[in-house]
Design a protein around this motif. Structure first.
Motif, mmCIF file in Angstrom:
data_model
loop_
_atom_site.group_PDB
_atom_site.id
_atom_site.type_symbol
_atom_site.label_atom_id
_atom_site.label_comp_id
_atom_site.label_asym_id
_atom_site.label_seq_id
_atom_site.Cartn_x
_atom_site.Cartn_y
_atom_site.Cartn_z
ATOM 1 N N LEU A 145 -7.565 -0.044 1.985
ATOM 2 C CA LEU A 145 -6.389 -0.714 2.551
ATOM 3 C C LEU A 145 -5.257 -0.727 1.538
ATOM 4 O O LEU A 145 -4.095 -0.559 1.873
ATOM 5 C CB LEU A 145 -6.730 -2.156 2.937
ATOM 6 N N LYS A 146 -5.657 -0.912 0.289
ATOM 7 C CA LYS A 146 -4.639 -0.973 -0.763
ATOM 8 C C LYS A 146 -4.090 0.391 -1.112
ATOM 9 O O LYS A 146 -2.974 0.522 -1.589
ATOM 10 C CB LYS A 146 -5.247 -1.599 -2.026
ATOM 11 N N LYS A 147 -4.909 1.412 -0.895
ATOM 12 C CA LYS A 147 -4.491 2.752 -1.302
ATOM 13 C C LYS A 147 -3.748 3.524 -0.220
ATOM 14 O O LYS A 147 -3.169 4.564 -0.491
ATOM 15 C CB LYS A 147 -5.723 3.564 -1.726
ATOM 16 N N ASN A 148 -3.838 3.042 1.016
ATOM 17 C CA ASN A 148 -3.337 3.869 2.104
ATOM 18 C C ASN A 148 -2.689 3.024 3.195
ATOM 19 O O ASN A 148 -3.357 2.357 3.969
ATOM 20 C CB ASN A 148 -4.510 4.661 2.687
ATOM 21 N N ARG A 149 -1.372 3.086 3.261
ATOM 22 C CA ARG A 149 -0.665 2.237 4.209
ATOM 23 C C ARG A 149 -1.019 2.564 5.650
ATOM 24 O O ARG A 149 -1.129 1.680 6.489
ATOM 25 C CB ARG A 149 0.850 2.351 4.009
ATOM 26 N N ALA A 150 -1.191 3.839 5.912
ATOM 27 C CA ALA A 150 -1.502 4.225 7.286
ATOM 28 C C ALA A 150 -2.749 3.492 7.754
ATOM 29 O O ALA A 150 -2.784 2.897 8.832
ATOM 30 C CB ALA A 150 -1.712 5.725 7.377
ATOM 31 N N GLN A 166 6.230 7.019 9.405
ATOM 32 C CA GLN A 166 5.254 7.781 8.661
ATOM 33 C C GLN A 166 4.680 8.925 9.493
ATOM 34 O O GLN A 166 4.460 10.020 9.016
ATOM 35 C CB GLN A 166 4.149 6.830 8.265
ATOM 36 N N GLU A 198 -7.702 9.518 10.943
ATOM 37 C CA GLU A 198 -7.630 8.941 9.603
ATOM 38 C C GLU A 198 -8.601 7.785 9.442
ATOM 39 O O GLU A 198 -9.114 7.533 8.359
ATOM 40 C CB GLU A 198 -6.197 8.487 9.304
ATOM 41 N N ASP A 218 -3.976 -2.925 11.967
ATOM 42 C CA ASP A 218 -3.253 -4.099 12.458
ATOM 43 C C ASP A 218 -2.557 -3.931 13.797
ATOM 44 O O ASP A 218 -2.462 -4.880 14.560
ATOM 45 C CB ASP A 218 -2.183 -4.509 11.425
ATOM 46 N N ILE A 219 -2.013 -2.748 14.074
ATOM 47 C CA ILE A 219 -1.000 -2.739 15.119
ATOM 48 C C ILE A 219 -1.422 -2.182 16.463
ATOM 49 O O ILE A 219 -0.612 -2.119 17.374
ATOM 50 C CB ILE A 219 0.267 -1.981 14.667
ATOM 51 N N PRO A 271 0.056 7.871 0.366
ATOM 52 C CA PRO A 271 -0.265 8.984 -0.530
ATOM 53 C C PRO A 271 0.009 10.360 0.076
ATOM 54 O O PRO A 271 0.354 11.288 -0.632
ATOM 55 C CB PRO A 271 -1.750 8.796 -0.819
ATOM 56 N N PHE A 289 -10.632 -9.400 6.464
ATOM 57 C CA PHE A 289 -9.354 -9.102 5.807
ATOM 58 C C PHE A 289 -8.116 -9.662 6.505
ATOM 59 O O PHE A 289 -7.025 -9.505 6.013
ATOM 60 C CB PHE A 289 -9.174 -7.586 5.654
ATOM 61 N N HIS A 295 -4.030 0.746 6.689
ATOM 62 C CA HIS A 295 -3.750 -0.677 6.843
ATOM 63 C C HIS A 295 -3.012 -0.958 8.157
ATOM 64 O O HIS A 295 -3.366 -1.850 8.922
ATOM 65 C CB HIS A 295 -2.921 -1.157 5.649
ATOM 66 N N LEU A 296 -1.977 -0.157 8.412
ATOM 67 C CA LEU A 296 -1.218 -0.337 9.651
ATOM 68 C C LEU A 296 -2.101 -0.123 10.878
ATOM 69 O O LEU A 296 -2.070 -0.900 11.826
ATOM 70 C CB LEU A 296 -0.061 0.658 9.693
ATOM 71 N N PHE A 297 -2.881 0.944 10.828
ATOM 72 C CA PHE A 297 -3.711 1.259 11.991
ATOM 73 C C PHE A 297 -4.716 0.146 12.273
ATOM 74 O O PHE A 297 -5.158 -0.040 13.399
ATOM 75 C CB PHE A 297 -4.449 2.587 11.784
ATOM 76 N N THR A 328 -5.960 -12.822 8.560
ATOM 77 C CA THR A 328 -5.892 -14.261 8.787
ATOM 78 C C THR A 328 -6.264 -14.589 10.228
ATOM 79 O O THR A 328 -7.009 -15.520 10.484
ATOM 80 C CB THR A 328 -4.462 -14.788 8.531
ATOM 81 N N SER A 374 0.858 -1.188 0.000
ATOM 82 C CA SER A 374 0.000 0.000 0.000
ATOM 83 C C SER A 374 0.890 1.232 0.000
ATOM 84 O O SER A 374 1.829 1.309 0.777
ATOM 85 C CB SER A 374 -0.886 0.027 1.245
ATOM 86 N N PRO A 375 0.579 2.174 -0.865
ATOM 87 C CA PRO A 375 1.397 3.391 -0.910
ATOM 88 C C PRO A 375 1.075 4.328 0.255
ATOM 89 O O PRO A 375 0.106 4.118 0.972
ATOM 90 C CB PRO A 375 0.974 4.045 -2.227
ATOM 91 N N MET A 393 -11.669 12.147 0.205
ATOM 92 C CA MET A 393 -10.477 12.773 -0.340
ATOM 93 C C MET A 393 -10.763 13.355 -1.728
ATOM 94 O O MET A 393 -10.293 14.444 -2.061
ATOM 95 C CB MET A 393 -9.340 11.756 -0.446
#
Ligand code: SF4
Ligand code: SF4
Lengths: 294, 500
Positions: B57-62, A286, B157, B68-69, A59, B108, B64-66, B110, A56-57, B277
């Motif tokens: 999730l695919k467009k924004n790493r933040a 980040q 976010e 998970d962690i 942005p 999403f 995705h991370l948020f 496992t 994932s980028p 956005m």
């Protein structure tokens, strides 16, 4: 509820290892197969997860800053809290990862009923507990490298002897082992006794705590009370590490319990919140990288 | 999370009218109310939401991370003004995020697929969707929680993502969708048309002339001006925003600044930011477009909070690079605004602080002696890059009596006004007053201790929302923009000592 369930899971794991070794004599399974499988799951799982994240980028560079930005030349800006250059970013990240800067800021907020009125107080216990746990964990892991290396690296030896500097008992008492267990107990108790934290806690929050407690306890028992044959243990672990596994006879069952709990933790790791270890770098990076730095 | 959601009166906004969605081409326009049994969602709403999560999730790493962690350490729990004011556990930032995280796990991750409920996973149902709607419109994206989180998890976010999902199904609030449609069609949230903008400003000019005897003649849509000035439309309409606006007008006149207003890019704020956005980008674009059309060199922004977050952290990515503009340089002092090098847009607090530092303004702070001032850091200006010292510098040069609030409630730890991100409607007043309690309480403290009677800020939303908040909790404290105070103190050429 979640706590009981997790506790129960760990007890079952202990019994499994006990029955497997004492009852069925499954030494190869518990001494070789499971550890390898667990480590494989760990490595693969972590890599896959990190790949998934990195696909994932990012942005936008949208960190939360905690200080004055670099603007006009005569205004003092906050180099670490709102960094404007790479050095500042590295500093901010290091403070966060190594010293848990954000937790150090923690406050207690209380609504008093005369008014209503809000009162604030400093609250550094979580910071202290978290720091104690993570650092002693790290040192314990480094110490354990002596089981997987021959000759044992100098650094590991140093840490080992520093850790036992109190020279109480024989073998010497390792401070980090005790700190680790105390910190874990604190982290557990706060989950149970602070109402807000109890409310948000899931079984998945207790399980790692109990697993780690089980690992630490079995380790301490093994070292100071049941006193397994350390030479043979090293023979086994060195065999594992050099991909030349073997099962020396005569190692006490407590060692296999210890090993099995560790294996469980490794296998569980990539699917659990413990992945915060991998995520923290990415996330903190980040979140510390303001746009003026790019 | 087993407790079902209950829509308490006064704590939520109306659902959007269909026409607002139609005007900007958003899906599923219809008459609906959050209290309806049936929200008239399309039959495949669930697929839409899940696909929407997957895409984000695919467009924004933040994001995705948020997901998970979080370790549920609870450090953020009592940092949210809505939790403090309402006591509702789902207003703890960690639990607000868990509302979505639980669904993420189910579909999403496992771990969630393997261990189900035990891993804290749950099914997405209509009840869950309603719960999301209720609680993600009880977060003002203020980011106070993220200051205390060891991983910088930014619940704001997550809230943004949730609101994007609602907009896939036409579930915006009326109070956000309305300004978005207005801004898209007329250039500003309030829907002021060009003649209304000019006549509103003329009213202010009359007032200024009456008080100072000076006739100011600003220009509108003037090609070739050096600077385009853009401010939130709230400053053009209603007190105390208009007083701040008069401060700008007097300042620019005194400087003889070569600037112009636009009746097209007439909005600094961006309610699109509370929608998605894409919408934010669309609405933001007009500022650059207008700057290009008028051929200005750079852009000066008025006092606004979320405008600043958008400009500072998003604008360049969305609509930059603005290479048709020049790097901003103050024509009065020659100062280069290095931090605006890429966006070409300067916040007026920086601009004015620089003027004062260079001794370009004659100020008589004693004209503000009837005021005892405290300063509220807006969430966006304080935690979205940190404009902390400039406004304080201006206040200290314009007033003799300035008192800070409790240190745990200002700067990066500042509390939200309780009504940001489009929650400043009328129908959710209970929520607003509860959410604003921590801020109001800190004001009350300095009122009692130092006799503070003026709450200054650099945010147009604050000027509207804090006024209501003060009326409720601390009635004798008034609200002003920093440039209102500056305007009071400004000694204008030819009229020295004329005002009291
Ligand atoms: S502070 Fe961060 S990690 Fe801790 S519960 Fe809150 S969001 Fe999760
Ligand atoms: S961003 Fe602000 S409003 Fe939202 S959860 Fe965090 S503290 Fe609460």
């Amino acid at each position: 509820m979640g706590a009981l369930l997790s506790f129960f899971v760990v007890i079952v794991l202990v019994l499994l290892a006990l029955a497997g070794i004492k009852g069925a004599g499954l030494y190869v399974l518990f001494g070789t197969v499971i550890p390898y499988a667990a480590v494989a799951t760990f490595i693969l799982g972590v890599i896959l997860r990190v790949i998934k994240w990195s696909r994932s980028p990012v942005p936008f560079h949208i960190p939360t800053t905690c200080g004055q930005e670099k603007s006009l030349p005569w205004i003092k800006y906050s180099k670490l809290e709102s960094p404007a250059g790479t050095l500042g970013v590295i500093g901010r990240m290091a403070l966060e990862v190594l010293l848990f800067r954000s937790l150090f800021r923690n406050l207690k907020t209380e609504l008093r009923n005369d008014g209503p009125r809000l009162a604030y107080g400093s609250n550094k216990w979580l910071w202290l507990g978290g720091l104690a746990f993570h650092w002693s964990m790290l040192i314990v892991i480094i110490r354990h490298l002596r089981f997987f290396t021959h000759p044992v690296p100098f650094l590991v030896k140093i840490i080992d002897s520093l850790d036992g500097f109190l020279q109480i008992g024989a073998p010497h008492l390792m401070i980090t082992g005790v700190v680790l267990l105390l910190a874990l107990t604190y982290l557990f108790l706060r989950r149970v006794f602070i109402p807000q934290v109890r409310y948000i806690s899931l079984p998945a929050d207790y399980l790692p705590l109990f697993l780690l407690m089980g690992i630490a306890t079995s380790g301490i028992l093994m070292r100071y009370f049941f006193k397994v044959d350390i030479i043979k243990v090293k023979e086994l672990t060195l065999g594992l590490a050099s991909l030349n596994p073997g099962i020396p006879s005569g190692i006490g069952v407590i060692f296999y319990i210890h090993l099995f709990l560790i294996s469980s933790l490794f296998a569980y790791f990539p699917f659990s919140k413990l992945m915060h270890m991998g995520g923290v770098f990415s996330s903190v990076l980040q979140e510390t990288w303001p746009i003026t730095a790019v | 999370m087993e407790v079902p959601v209950e829509f308490k009166p006064g704590t939520f906004c109306y659902g959007t009218r269909p026409k607002y969605l139609e005007e900007v081409g958003l899906p599923n326009p219809r008459e609906w109310s959050p209290l309806d049994e049936d929200w008239k969602l399309p039959a495949d709403w669930k697929d839409t939401v899940l696909a929407g999560i997957g895409e984000r999730l695919k467009k924004n790493r933040a994001f995705h991370l948020f997901m998970d962690i979080c370790v549920r350490c609870g450090a953020c729990a009592d940092k949210c003004h809505f939790f403090i004011g309402s006591g509702d556990p789902k207003n703890m930032p960690v639990l607000r995020a868990e509302l979505m995280r639980s669904v993420y796990r189910k579909y999403f991750s496992t771990g969630g697929k393997l261990f189900g409920n035990l891993a804290g996973a749950r099914e997405l149902t209509f009840e869950v969707f309603k719960e999301w709607w209720y609680y993600f419109y009880q977060c003002t994206e203020c980011r106070r929680c993220s200051v205390f989180c060891p991983y910088g998890i930014d619940t704001a976010e997550i809230t943004m993502m949730a609101r994007e999902l609602f907009n896939l199904l036409g579930c915006n609030t009326d109070w956000i969708a309305g300004p978005v449609a207005n801004c898209y069609r007329k250039g500003n949230h309030l829907g002021l048309e060009p003649h209304t903008i000019t006549s509103n400003i003329e009213f202010m000019l009359d007032d200024i002339e009456e008080i100072t005897g000076i006739k100011i003649e600003p220009t509108f849509n003037r090609k070739g001006a050096e600077i385009l000035f853009v401010t939130p439309s709230g400053d053009l309409f209603g007190d105390p925003g208009t007083y701040t606006c008069m401060g700008y007008l007097m300042l620019f006149h005194e400087l003889g600044l070569d600037y112009t207003w636009s009746t097209y890019a007439s909005e600094g704020g961006n309610f699109g930011f509370f929608t998605s956005m894409e919408m934010a980008k669309r609405l933001n674009y007009k500022i650059y477009a207008e700057a290009k059309r008028l051929g200005v060199k750079w852009i000066l922004g008025g006092e606004c909070g979320h405008m600043w977050r958008v400009v500072h952290q998003y604008m360049d990515t969305w609509n930059g690079p603005a290479d048709f503009l020049e790097e901003p340089v103050s024509p009065i002092t020659g100062t280069k605004f290095e931090n605006a090098k890429t966006t070409k847009m300067v916040h007026i607090a920086e601009f004015t602080a620089d003027l004062i530092k260079h001794g370009k303004l004659k100020l008589d702070p004693s004209r503000n002696d009837h005021l005892k001032v405290t300063y509220h850091d807006s969430c966006n200006t304080s935690r979205g890059m940190g404009i902390l010292e400039e406004p304080r510098y201006i206040i200290n040069n314009s007033c003799n009596n300035f008192h800070e609030m409790h240190e745990d409630t200002i700067r990066e730890k500042t509390f939200c006004c309780g009504s940001g991100t489009g929650l400043n409607a009328g129908e959710n007043m209970e929520l607003r007053m509860r959410g604003g309690l921590p801020r109001a309480n800190a004001v009350k403290h300095v009122r009692d201790k130092h006799g503070v009677n003026m709450l200054a800020n650099i945010c147009a939303i604050d000027r509207a929302t804090l006024s209501a908040l003060m009326q409720y909790w601390v009635p004798d404290v008034e609200v002003s923009g920093v440039h209102e105070l500056l305007g009071n103190a400004l000694v204008m050429t030819g009229r020295e000592g004329e005002r009291d």
